[in-house]
Design a protein around this motif. Sequence first.
Motif, PDB file in Angstrom:
ATOM      1  N   ARG A  50       0.993  -1.112  -0.167  1.00  0.00           N
ATOM      2  CA  ARG A  50       0.059  -0.053   0.131  1.00  0.00           C
ATOM      3  C   ARG A  50       0.781   1.181   0.040  1.00  0.00           C
ATOM      4  N   LEU A 289     -11.873   4.962   7.169  1.00  0.00           N
ATOM      5  CA  LEU A 289     -10.746   4.710   6.694  1.00  0.00           C
ATOM      6  C   LEU A 289      -9.624   5.713   6.693  1.00  0.00           C
ATOM      7  N   GLU A 291      -7.229   7.545   4.926  1.00  0.00           N
ATOM      8  CA  GLU A 291      -6.780   7.755   3.495  1.00  0.00           C
ATOM      9  C   GLU A 291      -5.581   8.009   3.174  1.00  0.00           C
ATOM     10  N   THR A 292      -4.934   7.484   2.239  1.00  0.00           N
ATOM     11  CA  THR A 292      -3.500   7.709   2.214  1.00  0.00           C
ATOM     12  C   THR A 292      -3.161   9.468   1.916  1.00  0.00           C
ATOM     13  N   SER A 685     -12.209   3.466  -6.117  1.00  0.00           N
ATOM     14  CA  SER A 685     -10.905   3.241  -5.955  1.00  0.00           C
ATOM     15  C   SER A 685     -10.023   4.320  -6.682  1.00  0.00           C
ATOM     16  N   ASP A 698      -5.698  -0.013  -6.824  1.00  0.00           N
ATOM     17  CA  ASP A 698      -6.107   1.104  -6.050  1.00  0.00           C
ATOM     18  C   ASP A 698      -4.950   0.908  -5.076  1.00  0.00           C
ATOM     19  N   TYR A 700      -3.463   3.175  -3.311  1.00  0.00           N
ATOM     20  CA  TYR A 700      -3.532   3.820  -2.053  1.00  0.00           C
ATOM     21  C   TYR A 700      -4.268   2.940  -1.042  1.00  0.00           C
ATOM     22  N   ARG A 701      -4.740   1.710  -1.304  1.00  0.00           N
ATOM     23  CA  ARG A 701      -5.283   0.716  -0.269  1.00  0.00           C
ATOM     24  C   ARG A 701      -4.765  -0.636  -0.575  1.00  0.00           C
ATOM     25  N   PHE A 711     -13.049  -4.500   2.302  1.00  0.00           N
ATOM     26  CA  PHE A 711     -12.298  -4.174   3.360  1.00  0.00           C
ATOM     27  C   PHE A 711     -13.166  -4.222   4.792  1.00  0.00           C
ATOM     28  N   TYR A 749      -8.354  -4.939   7.105  1.00  0.00           N
ATOM     29  CA  TYR A 749      -7.966  -3.428   6.758  1.00  0.00           C
ATOM     30  C   TYR A 749      -8.231  -2.544   8.452  1.00  0.00           C
TER      31      TYR A 749
END
Length: 803
Positions: A50, A289, A291-292, A685, A698, A700-701, A711, A749
């Motif tokens: 990731r 989540l 997120e990145t 995504s 995706d 970033y995940r 997830f 996740y």
Amino acid sequence: MVTLSRNPNESAPTEVTAPSTATLATAGSVALVPGAEPPLEQRPAEQVHRHESAAGLYSIYETVRRGVLEMGAGNSFRTLLKVNQTDGFDCPSCAWPDPDRERKTAEFCENGAKAVASEATKERILPEFFAAHSLSELLTHSDRWYEQQGRLTHPMWRPPDSDHYRPIEWDAAFELIARELNALDSANQAAFYTSGRASNEAAFLYGLFARQFGTNNLPDCSNLCHESSGAGLTEAIGIGKATVKLEDFSHADAIFVIGQNPGTCHPRMLSELQKAARNGCQIVSINPLAETGLIRFKNPQEPLSLLGPGTPIASLFLPVRINGDVALLKGIMKEMLEEDVRTGGRVLAHDFIGEQTEGFEALRADLQSADWREIVDNSGCSRELIQQAARIAIRAERMICCWAMGITQHKNGVANVQTIANFALLRAQIGRRGAGLCPVRGHSNVQGDRTVGIWEKMSDEFLAALGKEFHFSPPKPHGLDAVGTIQAMAAGQIKVFIALGGNFLGATPDTQLTARALQRCRLTVQISTKLNRGHLITGREALILPCLGRTEEDLQATGAQFVSVENTTGVVHQSHGVLPPASKHLRSEPAIVAGMAQATLAARTSTDWSGLVADYDRIREHIEHVVPGFAQYNRRVRDPGGFYLPNGPREGKFTTSSGKARFTVHPVPRHDLRLGELMLTTLRSHDQFNTTIYGENDRYRGIANGRRVLFINAQDIAERGLESGQLVDLISRDGNESRKADRFKLVPYDIPRGCVAAYYPETNVLVPLHSVAERSNQPAFKSIVIRIEPSPAALAVQSLGSA
Ligand code: SF4
């Protein structure tokens, strides 16, 4: 139970409970829709490394790779350097604003580049494509495959009972539309859908056509994304739009990003957040989540920083439970209230509250009586985290709150929005430099379309002005929104459905029901640049009308034309295409609307449709006369960067009926999940824009080569006796009915217990049509109660392997 679809690869049919309101039409195609079955070529998803920071070198690589692959090196260079430039075209992807003043040479993000490459692709769908592929066969492919086939080049007609599209001339297409529309018993048996890509000029003409025809049935994609923001904010502050300008982000001391994933959905916002973070602004991310994009960002515009670890963005992350936002914000406000008492009234903006707002006492009483256990349980965030967020809000002289679909797409979406407004109003964080509210729009002109008349319930003032300008009496009764349109189609009450852009089937809930509803129409018409699943689930007859894209030159009788659009911060500006059209058969959206109108209305219209299309300045002159805020439209839209529309709250003037901002009180929502049930949120995504699927990764995940993943918290997997990588079916509960999306891989996740997430449109099939937000009627895509069961198909598919 009714069997709705069958994957040719499988012997066992998928069973989905059929809602009683619709019947399965037998129009020559199978009803295979996303969520029902994985497409034939879909490979099992893999869990991979990731990415820990957003953008960076990889996004430059992706931008170049996609650009060269799709457009060729020359066109890539030529096209991308014109994206979001004052003499270029508006990015067809999200609605994030451009700088008011000087712009960089490359004023786009990776996802904007993907959208441009997708539209400017060299690939073409010629009429022979439809001769070679039946609709039944095309339906077995994935959304990504449709996206890869290239630009539509020729008007196509699907005759009754045929399984193939065949070419049709433009005039014949317009005659067919006119014949079907004029055969209706009532104008209200037609619906005119608009996607957020349509320009102001096209949308204004389209609304005019629908109303001259006699209906306000103008559903749009705003019904699906930010309707709750519009409804909530209009009531609270008097306008349903953002109250900030782009430059405000540089002046904020705190930015709360709530239910929004800018790294994927509005990537250039990260540059503003980076600037803000470097200025010492505290950025708070509230999302189930982490997120990145909100963790770290490597700005591709800063070569020296590309090799480092990137800039940390969020200084505080609150992993809120799905739909725990009201509880969380109440907790933060309760802390602020208590601190205000402790400090003798030094936290809240008492003068502002007394003079410019109403309803504060009720909110204060509600916050005082709020129970901390309920707040912590429902939000999923500890009291300490809530205190940290409150301290940031208290210290901030200037605070901005941004949000997106994670807030609006719930049954209490309007309450979510109004609770954010309460939070801002407590410290007068609206109408000042560096402060304000910002619902961030996801499609480039979704806001502008609404401004110029695409709404099923435009005001009496707008309708009167439109009637006066064009010498007719527009219908007064409100029309149907997106959900209402599906219900009416399913009940056989809408017989002609026309879509100006978009992928209605992919964007709407209850996919099986929506498919059957579309199949009940006599005629469905899609005005499109590229193929999507919505072209394959059709009425008795169907038309595909191929149009120019944003990237393309638009030549009309008086010469080259430009169009105009409105971004999230209410700036209206021009957009000029630069590439030659993908096919000589394409027409512009205004020209297609005018063609339909002339053919349908004939002697019933006195509007000079051809003249309007010959010179778009004439359309803008009419908009200026009908819509407030567009004075000297043609002059001001030619100013580099365009002009701001009026916005009372941004100037500190609330435009509610009382002239005051309104505090409102909302209960913490209850979900009453049964034993074993989970709350599912849908998401996008990084290789996707709305319903357009560019690829199956995706990064970033940490997902590659697949999209059917769930997830889920590792403890929720273990508690169920399941294993990481196992295939499960997702089953949503709706009274006695259930809906199923099968074969999703479990991906452990970092997400709150009891909460799960999966991509749309695959999971739209799980959302009952009637599961909508109170008062905005927006589908509740972000809070779906499901259970999971091991998939019977698991043995047939290679396992993901342990994570
Ligand atoms: S932030 Fe949005 S509008 Fe800007 S380039 Fe990226 S996708 Fe396009």
